[in-house]
Design a protein around this motif. Structure first.
Motif, mmCIF file in Angstrom:
data_model
loop_
_atom_site.group_PDB
_atom_site.id
_atom_site.type_symbol
_atom_site.label_atom_id
_atom_site.label_comp_id
_atom_site.label_asym_id
_atom_site.label_seq_id
_atom_site.Cartn_x
_atom_site.Cartn_y
_atom_site.Cartn_z
ATOM 1 N N UNK A 53 0.826 -1.215 0.000
ATOM 2 C CA UNK A 53 0.000 0.000 0.000
ATOM 3 C C UNK A 53 0.854 1.255 0.000
ATOM 4 N N UNK A 54 1.854 1.272 0.877
ATOM 5 C CA UNK A 54 2.729 2.440 0.984
ATOM 6 C C UNK A 54 3.544 2.633 -0.286
ATOM 7 N N UNK A 55 3.959 1.535 -0.865
ATOM 8 C CA UNK A 55 4.732 1.594 -2.112
ATOM 9 C C UNK A 55 3.864 2.120 -3.258
ATOM 10 N N UNK A 56 2.579 1.771 -3.216
ATOM 11 C CA UNK A 56 1.649 2.238 -4.252
ATOM 12 C C UNK A 56 1.577 3.755 -4.284
ATOM 13 N N UNK A 57 1.447 4.361 -3.127
ATOM 14 C CA UNK A 57 1.314 5.819 -3.115
ATOM 15 C C UNK A 57 2.657 6.497 -3.333
ATOM 16 N N UNK A 58 3.743 5.757 -3.152
ATOM 17 C CA UNK A 58 5.063 6.295 -3.476
ATOM 18 C C UNK A 58 5.206 6.485 -4.979
ATOM 19 N N UNK A 59 6.037 7.427 -5.371
ATOM 20 C CA UNK A 59 6.179 7.713 -6.799
ATOM 21 C C UNK A 59 7.613 7.657 -7.284
ATOM 22 N N UNK A 60 8.485 6.998 -6.523
ATOM 23 C CA UNK A 60 9.884 6.897 -6.951
ATOM 24 C C UNK A 60 10.065 5.540 -7.644
ATOM 25 N N UNK A 61 10.263 5.590 -8.958
ATOM 26 C CA UNK A 61 10.309 4.356 -9.750
ATOM 27 C C UNK A 61 11.369 3.373 -9.278
ATOM 28 N N UNK A 62 12.480 3.894 -8.787
ATOM 29 C CA UNK A 62 13.568 3.030 -8.318
ATOM 30 C C UNK A 62 13.045 1.950 -7.369
ATOM 31 N N UNK A 63 12.077 2.321 -6.551
ATOM 32 C CA UNK A 63 11.560 1.375 -5.561
ATOM 33 C C UNK A 63 10.319 0.622 -6.039
ATOM 34 N N UNK A 64 9.534 1.238 -6.930
ATOM 35 C CA UNK A 64 8.212 0.672 -7.196
ATOM 36 C C UNK A 64 8.005 0.105 -8.599
ATOM 37 N N UNK A 65 8.842 0.526 -9.546
ATOM 38 C CA UNK A 65 8.608 0.188 -10.954
ATOM 39 C C UNK A 65 8.231 -1.283 -11.163
ATOM 40 N N UNK A 66 9.060 -2.172 -10.660
ATOM 41 C CA UNK A 66 8.871 -3.595 -10.955
ATOM 42 C C UNK A 66 7.571 -4.155 -10.394
ATOM 43 N N UNK A 67 7.071 -3.513 -9.336
ATOM 44 C CA UNK A 67 5.878 -4.055 -8.672
ATOM 45 C C UNK A 67 4.565 -3.493 -9.222
ATOM 46 N N UNK A 68 4.664 -2.602 -10.221
ATOM 47 C CA UNK A 68 3.460 -1.916 -10.735
ATOM 48 C C UNK A 68 2.251 -2.835 -10.918
ATOM 49 N N UNK A 69 2.446 -4.057 -11.452
ATOM 50 C CA UNK A 69 1.257 -4.910 -11.665
ATOM 51 C C UNK A 69 0.478 -5.248 -10.391
ATOM 52 N N UNK A 70 1.114 -5.167 -9.231
ATOM 53 C CA UNK A 70 0.374 -5.516 -8.005
ATOM 54 C C UNK A 70 0.055 -4.290 -7.150
ATOM 55 N N UNK A 71 0.367 -3.103 -7.639
ATOM 56 C CA UNK A 71 0.142 -1.902 -6.819
ATOM 57 C C UNK A 71 -1.227 -1.285 -7.079
ATOM 58 N N UNK A 72 -1.722 -0.506 -6.122
ATOM 59 C CA UNK A 72 -2.982 0.221 -6.265
ATOM 60 C C UNK A 72 -2.850 1.274 -7.361
ATOM 61 N N UNK A 73 -3.989 1.585 -7.978
ATOM 62 C CA UNK A 73 -4.004 2.616 -9.017
ATOM 63 C C UNK A 73 -4.210 3.975 -8.338
ATOM 64 N N UNK A 74 -3.146 4.756 -8.290
ATOM 65 C CA UNK A 74 -3.138 5.994 -7.521
ATOM 66 C C UNK A 74 -3.351 7.211 -8.433
ATOM 67 N N UNK A 75 -4.037 8.211 -7.929
ATOM 68 C CA UNK A 75 -4.149 9.467 -8.677
ATOM 69 C C UNK A 75 -2.896 10.280 -8.364
ATOM 70 N N UNK A 76 -2.089 10.490 -9.377
ATOM 71 C CA UNK A 76 -0.756 11.064 -9.165
ATOM 72 C C UNK A 76 -0.758 12.554 -9.494
#
Ligand SMILES: *Cc1c(COP(=O)(O)O)cnc(C)c1O
Length: 451
Positions: free
Chosen positions: A156-179
């Protein structure tokens, strides 16, 4: 013959998968074996001293092995180490809440205890979601967050994060956030100065609120400093305007003060600069002085009351962590607040912050690769660029920040840049002579790498 340190390194690498690390890097730069800490200093087994300018990931607030915090924990240890926190309680948790209410922004009065920052963010998100569900707005299911945000590493926390270095690979399992496009004051798209821009870039947030406000339960933000993004700093007026938008659209403002809280920005909380109260505030890191893993999601009576009902209505917040309200952590947290109050920590830090900023600017501003120097409280960041005029970044493949990190370690300074941004975020008790040493070492390291 193998030295003791070499033996430890070997045993470490046999088993330990260090956080946020490419373990292959450790072939060249071995893990540093720390034996003890004292104030701003860490000492390795081979007798080398390191000044901890990053407060061991921004959590050490009042120095390592602070006598008062040590004693508070020792006393608690011989009294009660832990107790289930559902239906049971203890005096240190109560004291902590009583004292925190006095310094928190107005209206924050109900405390949900977790055991790390990411979990506090998860608790805040669930709390907000459930609030809207139970107050007649079940259509509010989405979250907003800023570009380049960092809020932790759980899903959940990673979903709202916007730093690709940490989250890019997990995109398929992350929440769809309004950025929402975040402010970028160094590279301001309007060419304005953040001292008097009136936060023109709020227009991005406005558009997103117009479009999605009615389906959004909360906006999660790092107030004033987007730390993991590279210590990006934006003005209080932007925060104030976000608060207004949240009010207008019945969206909760969740302030992630995990990094900025506890005096890091020169005031107790970053929200204090804008004189706003969030609906939920998350705290960790400095909360226990960097001693114990503990975090809080603090909220208002209004939110709390939406969960307060006869059991069979099923409105309770069924969130829990085994170590919620751990008495050892609470005893450390209580002592931290006492020290802040009794030893005038924030006042002294504010004085030192002016000195720190001036010396850094003097030393660094003329270097050809120093694009921006920004500061708030004792936090100072230096953004390195390839070209000052175009503000073009350095080639990230060269890992310049990492090279500087290694040079500074040789000089006994723990810097740990974020990409090519060197930053200083020391314990609030750092004194002038250590600041001088650290700044010189950082500058020498910079020159050795970039000329
Ligand atoms: C460190 C941090 C977190 C996550 O806390 P953990 O204890 O590492 O899970 C969340 N938000 C911010 C702003 C942080 O700095």
């Amino acid at each position: 013959m193998q030295t003791f340190t070499e033996e430890l390194i070997k045993r470490d690498l046999n088993h330990i998968w260090h956080p946020c690390s490419q373990m292959m890097d450790y072939e060249e730069l071995k893990p540093i074996m720390i034996k003890r800490g004292d104030g701003v200093n860490l000492y390795s087994y081979d007798g080398k001293k390191y000044i901890d300018v990053v407060s061991s990931w921004w959590c050490n607030l009042l120095g390592h092995c602070n006598k008062r915090i040590n004693n508070a924990i020792k006393e608690q240890l011989d009294t009660l180490e832990h107790v289930i926190f559902a239906n049971f309680s203890h005096i240190k948790a109560i004291e902590l809440c009583d004292e925190l209410v006095k310094v928190l922004p107005k209206g924050l009065e109900k405390f949900c205890f977790t055991d790390n920052g990411s979990s506090a963010i998860e608790a805040a998100m669930k709390m907000s979601f459930q609030y809207h569900h139970q107050t007649g707005n079940p259509q509010k299911t989405r979250f907003m967050a800023l570009s380049d945000a960092y809020h932790g590493e759980t899903i959940g926390a990673l979903s709202i994060g916007g730093v690709d270095l940490y989250s890019q690979i997990y995109k398929p399992v992350l929440l769809d956030i309004i950025r929402i496009q975040a402010p970028d004051c160094y590279r301001c798209r309007y060419g304005l100065n953040c001292k008097n821009c009136e936060a023109k870039c709020i227009e991005f947030a406005k558009k997103d609120f117009e479009k999605y406000g009615n389906v959004t339960c909360a906006l999660v933000i790092e107030p004033l400093v987007q730390a993991a993004a590279g210590m990006k700093i934006y003005p209080p007026i932007y925060l104030k305007k976000l608060r207004e938008l949240c009010d207008k659209y019945n969206v909760h403002l969740i302030a992630d003060e995990i990094a900025t809280g506890y005096g890091r920005t020169g005031k107790m909380f970053a929200c204090d600069h804008a004189e706003i109260s969030p609906d939920i505030m998350c705290l960790s890191k400095g909360l226990t002085g960097g001693y114990m893993p503990m975090a809080l999601a603090v909220t208002t009576n209004k939110i709390y009351n939406a969960f307060y009902a006869p059991y069979l209505e099923g409105k309770a917040f069924m969130h829990s962590h085994t170590y919620s309200g751990n008495p050892l952590a609470c005893s450390a947290a209580c002592e931290v607040l006492k020290i802040l109050r009794e030893e005038n920590i924030l006042e002294n830090a504010a004085e030192n912050a002016i000195y720190f900023k001036n010396v850094i600017e003097e030393k660094f501003s003329n270097h050809k690769n120093v694009g921006d120097i920004r500061s708030i409280g004792l936090i100072n960041a230096i953004e390195l660029v390839a070209d000052k005029n175009t503000k073009a970044p350095l080639d990230c493949k060269k890992r310049t920040g990492y090279q500087i990190y290694k040079k500074a370690l040789e000089k006994g300074v723990l810097l740990r840049p974020l990409g090519d941004i060197i930053y200083f975020n020391p314990p609030l008790i750092i004194q002038k002579e250590d600041m001088d040493y650290v700044i010189n070492a950082a500058y020498e390291s910079l020159k050795e790498v970039l000329g």
